[in-house]
Design a protein around this motif. Structure first.
Motif, PDB file in Angstrom:
ATOM      1  N   VAL A 141      38.791  29.392  48.292  1.00 50.86           N
ATOM      2  CA  VAL A 141      37.842  28.288  48.136  1.00 50.86           C
ATOM      3  C   VAL A 141      36.415  28.821  48.236  1.00 50.86           C
ATOM      4  O   VAL A 141      35.550  28.520  47.400  1.00 50.86           O
ATOM      5  CB  VAL A 141      38.072  27.197  49.203  1.00 50.86           C
ATOM      6  N   ILE A 142      36.173  29.632  49.254  1.00 50.91           N
ATOM      7  CA  ILE A 142      34.841  30.218  49.442  1.00 50.91           C
ATOM      8  C   ILE A 142      34.464  31.062  48.229  1.00 50.91           C
ATOM      9  O   ILE A 142      33.337  31.007  47.727  1.00 50.91           O
ATOM     10  CB  ILE A 142      34.800  31.063  50.731  1.00 50.91           C
ATOM     11  N   GLY A 143      35.428  31.853  47.725  1.00 43.84           N
ATOM     12  CA  GLY A 143      35.170  32.683  46.555  1.00 43.84           C
ATOM     13  C   GLY A 143      34.767  31.860  45.343  1.00 43.84           C
ATOM     14  O   GLY A 143      33.823  32.210  44.618  1.00 43.84           O
ATOM     15  N   GLU A 144      35.472  30.740  45.088  1.00 45.85           N
ATOM     16  CA  GLU A 144      35.122  29.878  43.958  1.00 45.85           C
ATOM     17  C   GLU A 144      33.705  29.314  44.111  1.00 45.85           C
ATOM     18  O   GLU A 144      32.930  29.265  43.154  1.00 45.85           O
ATOM     19  CB  GLU A 144      36.122  28.721  43.835  1.00 45.85           C
ATOM     20  N   LYS A 145      33.396  28.885  45.325  1.00 41.98           N
ATOM     21  CA  LYS A 145      32.066  28.310  45.557  1.00 41.98           C
ATOM     22  C   LYS A 145      30.971  29.351  45.349  1.00 41.98           C
ATOM     23  O   LYS A 145      29.901  29.035  44.817  1.00 41.98           O
ATOM     24  CB  LYS A 145      31.999  27.723  46.965  1.00 41.98           C
ATOM     25  N   ILE A 146      31.224  30.580  45.753  1.00 42.59           N
ATOM     26  CA  ILE A 146      30.249  31.654  45.562  1.00 42.59           C
ATOM     27  C   ILE A 146      30.016  31.905  44.073  1.00 42.59           C
ATOM     28  O   ILE A 146      28.873  32.078  43.624  1.00 42.59           O
ATOM     29  CB  ILE A 146      30.723  32.945  46.257  1.00 42.59           C
ATOM     30  N   VAL A 147      31.093  31.909  43.296  1.00 37.24           N
ATOM     31  CA  VAL A 147      30.958  32.122  41.843  1.00 37.24           C
ATOM     32  C   VAL A 147      30.069  31.041  41.241  1.00 37.24           C
ATOM     33  O   VAL A 147      29.119  31.320  40.492  1.00 37.24           O
ATOM     34  CB  VAL A 147      32.334  32.136  41.152  1.00 37.24           C
ATOM     35  N   LYS A 148      30.354  29.791  41.561  1.00 38.02           N
ATOM     36  CA  LYS A 148      29.609  28.682  40.958  1.00 38.02           C
ATOM     37  C   LYS A 148      28.154  28.642  41.433  1.00 38.02           C
ATOM     38  O   LYS A 148      27.270  28.174  40.712  1.00 38.02           O
ATOM     39  CB  LYS A 148      30.314  27.368  41.264  1.00 38.02           C
ATOM     40  N   GLU A 149      27.922  29.153  42.626  1.00 40.93           N
ATOM     41  CA  GLU A 149      26.564  29.141  43.169  1.00 40.93           C
ATOM     42  C   GLU A 149      25.716  30.317  42.681  1.00 40.93           C
ATOM     43  O   GLU A 149      24.530  30.152  42.390  1.00 40.93           O
ATOM     44  CB  GLU A 149      26.629  29.177  44.707  1.00 40.93           C
ATOM     45  N   LYS A 150      26.330  31.494  42.558  1.00 42.93           N
ATOM     46  CA  LYS A 150      25.539  32.706  42.356  1.00 42.93           C
ATOM     47  C   LYS A 150      25.657  33.342  40.970  1.00 42.93           C
ATOM     48  O   LYS A 150      24.784  34.123  40.584  1.00 42.93           O
ATOM     49  CB  LYS A 150      25.911  33.742  43.423  1.00 42.93           C
ATOM     50  N   ALA A 151      26.714  33.065  40.229  1.00 46.10           N
ATOM     51  CA  ALA A 151      26.892  33.723  38.931  1.00 46.10           C
ATOM     52  C   ALA A 151      25.960  33.113  37.898  1.00 46.10           C
ATOM     53  O   ALA A 151      26.029  31.909  37.621  1.00 46.10           O
ATOM     54  CB  ALA A 151      28.340  33.605  38.477  1.00 46.10           C
ATOM     55  N   ASN A 152      25.077  33.925  37.329  1.00 44.22           N
ATOM     56  CA  ASN A 152      24.195  33.427  36.270  1.00 44.22           C
ATOM     57  C   ASN A 152      24.608  33.991  34.916  1.00 44.22           C
ATOM     58  O   ASN A 152      23.784  34.263  34.057  1.00 44.22           O
ATOM     59  CB  ASN A 152      22.725  33.748  36.575  1.00 44.22           C
ATOM     60  N   HIS A 153      25.913  34.186  34.763  1.00 44.70           N
ATOM     61  CA  HIS A 153      26.470  34.715  33.527  1.00 44.70           C
ATOM     62  C   HIS A 153      27.614  33.820  33.064  1.00 44.70           C
ATOM     63  O   HIS A 153      28.029  32.902  33.781  1.00 44.70           O
ATOM     64  CB  HIS A 153      26.962  36.158  33.734  1.00 44.70           C
ATOM     65  N   ASP A 154      28.127  34.082  31.884  1.00 45.07           N
ATOM     66  CA  ASP A 154      29.246  33.328  31.324  1.00 45.07           C
ATOM     67  C   ASP A 154      30.508  33.658  32.121  1.00 45.07           C
ATOM     68  O   ASP A 154      30.952  34.810  32.154  1.00 45.07           O
ATOM     69  CB  ASP A 154      29.427  33.707  29.849  1.00 45.07           C
ATOM     70  N   PHE A 155      31.091  32.653  32.763  1.00 43.85           N
ATOM     71  CA  PHE A 155      32.289  32.914  33.568  1.00 43.85           C
ATOM     72  C   PHE A 155      33.291  31.773  33.442  1.00 43.85           C
ATOM     73  O   PHE A 155      32.940  30.637  33.095  1.00 43.85           O
ATOM     74  CB  PHE A 155      31.929  33.117  35.043  1.00 43.85           C
ATOM     75  N   VAL A 156      34.552  32.108  33.746  1.00 40.19           N
ATOM     76  CA  VAL A 156      35.636  31.144  33.842  1.00 40.19           C
ATOM     77  C   VAL A 156      36.413  31.464  35.109  1.00 40.19           C
ATOM     78  O   VAL A 156      36.690  32.627  35.398  1.00 40.19           O
ATOM     79  CB  VAL A 156      36.587  31.215  32.620  1.00 40.19           C
TER      80      VAL A 156
END
Length: 320
Positions: A141-156
């Protein structure tokens, strides 16, 4: 030819993915702390820990990938004391994000989460609705939240459900072993439906997600075969491949007693007893996820259930 970096490519899904992508003539690097399970792909392996920022950065710099598939994680459920034990799933994700943010040439990144961001009997209302059953799930859960908060690139973000097939380990190889040894029984009056996934279908889905046009891709997917399978039918197919009789049923009471015994054995150090209350709950509970958007993107899967079982049991016969 595109260049694809797979973190955790020596794991179960990763081993199959490196093999699959290489067969498509992609240039693939596996960044993992462990050696590949398939020795044929030693040449693709770069030894490294995603918690080691220096080594990870060196791998990115030398390879300069076009795409990244982040699978590296601690996936066991053994940690009971502190989420710190799952640092790979938290700090490791941050390290990967920080690097990819510096590489505008990377076209897309897939981050692997887990269905365990929610307990098995909980149906989330959205991909931001969490109900983790354990510390492993909390770390994801924490990992998903970090991705959505910090990734400024195209991600899935993808959530593998219960994936099985060649190179698998606990718990689903244990399940196949139990059927093979005639010690698996279906709880009487229970035949749940399960959104499970055969790993060769999973690798096919990951490739589709990786290369699909941005406008056709959702930000989140559960990875599973469709439609959901019936547990009894699946177990029966496995039994037939092992030249066994039909799967037998057993009343719930002895299974409950056996599961309590398994819990006690776990507490005294046996990591993998045949049955625990956690596994029994999994056996009797429906676990069906909405895969409509995944099916729309990927289309028909390359492997049907019967063929998937035959491939997996053949692999087991040749290796165990």
């Amino acid at each position: 030819m595109v260049k694809i970096l797979v973190t955790g490519g020596s794991g179960f899904i990763g081993s199959n993915l490196v093999e699959y992508l290489s067969s498509k003539n992609h240039q693939v690097i596996n960044y993992d702390i462990k050696k590949p399970r398939n020795k044929s792909f030693i040449k693709n392996w770069v030894k490294g820990d995603i918690l080691n920022q220096k080594d990870l950065a060196a791998c990115f710099e030398s390879f300069n990938p076009d795409y990244v598939i982040h699978l590296a994680a601690r996936t066991d459920l053994d940690e009971k004391q502190s989420i710190v034990g799952y640092a790979t799933n938290i700090e490791g994700v941050e390290n990967v994000i920080d690097l990819i943010n510096k590489y505008p040439t990377i076209k897309r990144t897939i981050y692997a989460s887990s269905r365990m961001v929610c307990r098995i009997d909980y149906v989330p209302e959205s991909f931001d609705d969490f109900c983790p059953p354990n510390l492993y799930g909390e770390s994801k859960v924490i990992g998903e939240k970090i991705v959505k908060e910090k990734a400024n690139h195209d991600f899935v973000i993808v959530r593998p459900t219960s994936i099985w097939g060649p190179y698998f380990e606990i718990p689903y190889r244990t399940f196949f072993d139990a059927v093979r040894k005639k010690i698996f029984f279906i709880p009487r009056n229970h035949n749940p439906k399960k959104s499970f996934g055969f790993v060769h279908n999973t690798t096919f889905q990951i490739e589709k997600i990786l290369f699909a046009p941005k406008e056709k891709v959702d930000q989140n997917y559960y990875l599973a075969d469709y439609p959901a399978l019936e547990l009894k039918l699946w177990a029966t197919m496995i039994a037939v491949e092992f030249n066994q009789e039909q799967i037998k049923t057993i009343p719930m009471l002895p299974l409950k007693i056996a599961s309590k015994m398994g819990d006690a054995l776990q507490k005294v150090g046996w990591k993998n007893p045949p049955l625990t209350t956690f596994r029994l709950n999994n056996l009797i509970t429906n676990m069906v996820y909405d895969t409509a958007s995944l099916e729309k993107l990927c289309g028909e899967l390359p492997y049907k259930l019967k063929e998937s079982v035959a491939i997996t049991t053949s692999w087991m016969k040749n290796n165990f």
